[in-house]
Design a protein around this motif. Structure first.
Motif, PDB file in Angstrom:
ATOM      1  N   TYR A  16      14.111  34.237  -0.899  1.00 10.02           N
ATOM      2  CA  TYR A  16      14.368  35.093   0.260  1.00 10.02           C
ATOM      3  C   TYR A  16      15.854  35.120   0.628  1.00 10.02           C
ATOM      4  CZ  TYR A  16       9.318  34.629   0.771  1.00 10.02           C
ATOM      5  OH  TYR A  16       7.964  34.634   0.539  1.00 10.02           O
ATOM      6  N   SER A  17      16.254  36.200   1.323  1.00  8.32           N
ATOM      7  CA  SER A  17      17.649  36.328   1.745  1.00  8.32           C
ATOM      8  C   SER A  17      17.979  35.377   2.899  1.00  8.32           C
ATOM      9  CB  SER A  17      17.955  37.770   2.147  1.00  8.32           C
ATOM     10  OG  SER A  17      17.105  38.189   3.201  1.00  8.32           O
ATOM     11  N   ASP A  18      16.992  35.058   3.721  1.00  6.52           N
ATOM     12  CA  ASP A  18      17.169  34.144   4.846  1.00  6.52           C
ATOM     13  C   ASP A  18      16.054  33.102   4.837  1.00  6.52           C
ATOM     14  OD1 ASP A  18      19.480  35.289   6.305  1.00  6.52           O
ATOM     15  OD2 ASP A  18      18.159  37.031   6.494  1.00  6.52           O
ATOM     16  N   ASN A  20      13.381  32.548   6.191  1.00  5.70           N
ATOM     17  CA  ASN A  20      12.066  32.888   6.721  1.00  5.70           C
ATOM     18  C   ASN A  20      11.395  33.893   5.797  1.00  5.70           C
ATOM     19  OD1 ASN A  20      11.989  35.751   7.926  1.00  5.70           O
ATOM     20  ND2 ASN A  20      13.899  34.919   8.738  1.00  5.70           N
ATOM     21  N   LYS A  21      10.053  33.846   5.774  1.00  2.00           N
ATOM     22  CA  LYS A  21       9.297  34.669   4.822  1.00  2.00           C
ATOM     23  C   LYS A  21       9.279  36.140   5.217  1.00  2.00           C
ATOM     24  CE  LYS A  21       6.498  31.237   2.539  1.00  2.00           C
ATOM     25  NZ  LYS A  21       5.193  30.862   2.027  1.00  2.00           N
ATOM     26  N   GLY A  22       9.794  36.466   6.387  1.00  2.00           N
ATOM     27  CA  GLY A  22       9.889  37.865   6.794  1.00  2.00           C
ATOM     28  C   GLY A  22      11.144  38.541   6.272  1.00  2.00           C
ATOM     29  N   SER A  23      12.056  37.768   5.704  1.00  2.00           N
ATOM     30  CA  SER A  23      13.305  38.344   5.201  1.00  2.00           C
ATOM     31  C   SER A  23      13.090  38.953   3.814  1.00  2.00           C
ATOM     32  CB  SER A  23      14.410  37.284   5.169  1.00  2.00           C
ATOM     33  OG  SER A  23      14.070  36.234   4.284  1.00  2.00           O
ATOM     34  N   ASP A  24      14.099  39.684   3.343  1.00  2.00           N
ATOM     35  CA  ASP A  24      13.993  40.357   2.048  1.00  2.00           C
ATOM     36  C   ASP A  24      13.860  39.363   0.907  1.00  2.00           C
ATOM     37  OD1 ASP A  24      14.293  42.807   3.280  1.00  2.00           O
ATOM     38  OD2 ASP A  24      16.448  42.908   2.918  1.00  2.00           O
ATOM     39  N   LYS A  46      18.037  26.215   0.497  1.00  2.00           N
ATOM     40  CA  LYS A  46      18.940  27.231  -0.050  1.00  2.00           C
ATOM     41  C   LYS A  46      19.348  26.784  -1.449  1.00  2.00           C
ATOM     42  CE  LYS A  46      22.933  30.018   1.192  1.00  2.00           C
ATOM     43  NZ  LYS A  46      24.019  30.202   2.182  1.00  2.00           N
ATOM     44  N   GLY A  55      19.893  31.992  -2.439  1.00  2.00           N
ATOM     45  CA  GLY A  55      18.723  32.431  -1.701  1.00  2.00           C
ATOM     46  C   GLY A  55      17.927  31.240  -1.214  1.00  2.00           C
ATOM     47  N   SER A  58      10.867  28.525   0.065  1.00  2.00           N
ATOM     48  CA  SER A  58      10.043  27.727   0.976  1.00  2.00           C
ATOM     49  C   SER A  58       9.713  26.385   0.337  1.00  2.00           C
ATOM     50  CB  SER A  58       8.759  28.486   1.287  1.00  2.00           C
ATOM     51  OG  SER A  58       7.846  27.642   1.954  1.00  2.00           O
TER      52      SER A  58
END
Length: 64
Positions: A16-18, A20-24, A46, A55, A58
């Protein structure tokens, strides 16, 4: 420090970009692959990807 993605080589783990799993999703990497750790943020790590990209993965997607 290094981490290894969970699963087998044919599995794919979202990066992910951030933290959290809501990020791209910036990449999908194979399971059972070792990556250098840049930082830890909460339940995410990271990592440094091939080609110098970075990136977040998790902790759920990493081997213990």
């Amino acid at each position: 420090e290094k981490v290894t993605t969970a699963g087998k080589k044919q599995d794919r783990v979202d990066v992910y970009s951030d933290a959290n799993k809501g990020s791209d999703v910036v990449a999908k990497v194979p399971g059972d692959t070792e990556f250098d750790v840049i930082a830890r943020e909460g339940s995410f790590v990271k990592i440094k990807l091939l080609g110098g990209k970075e990136g977040f993965v998790s902790n759920e997607d990493l081997d213990d």
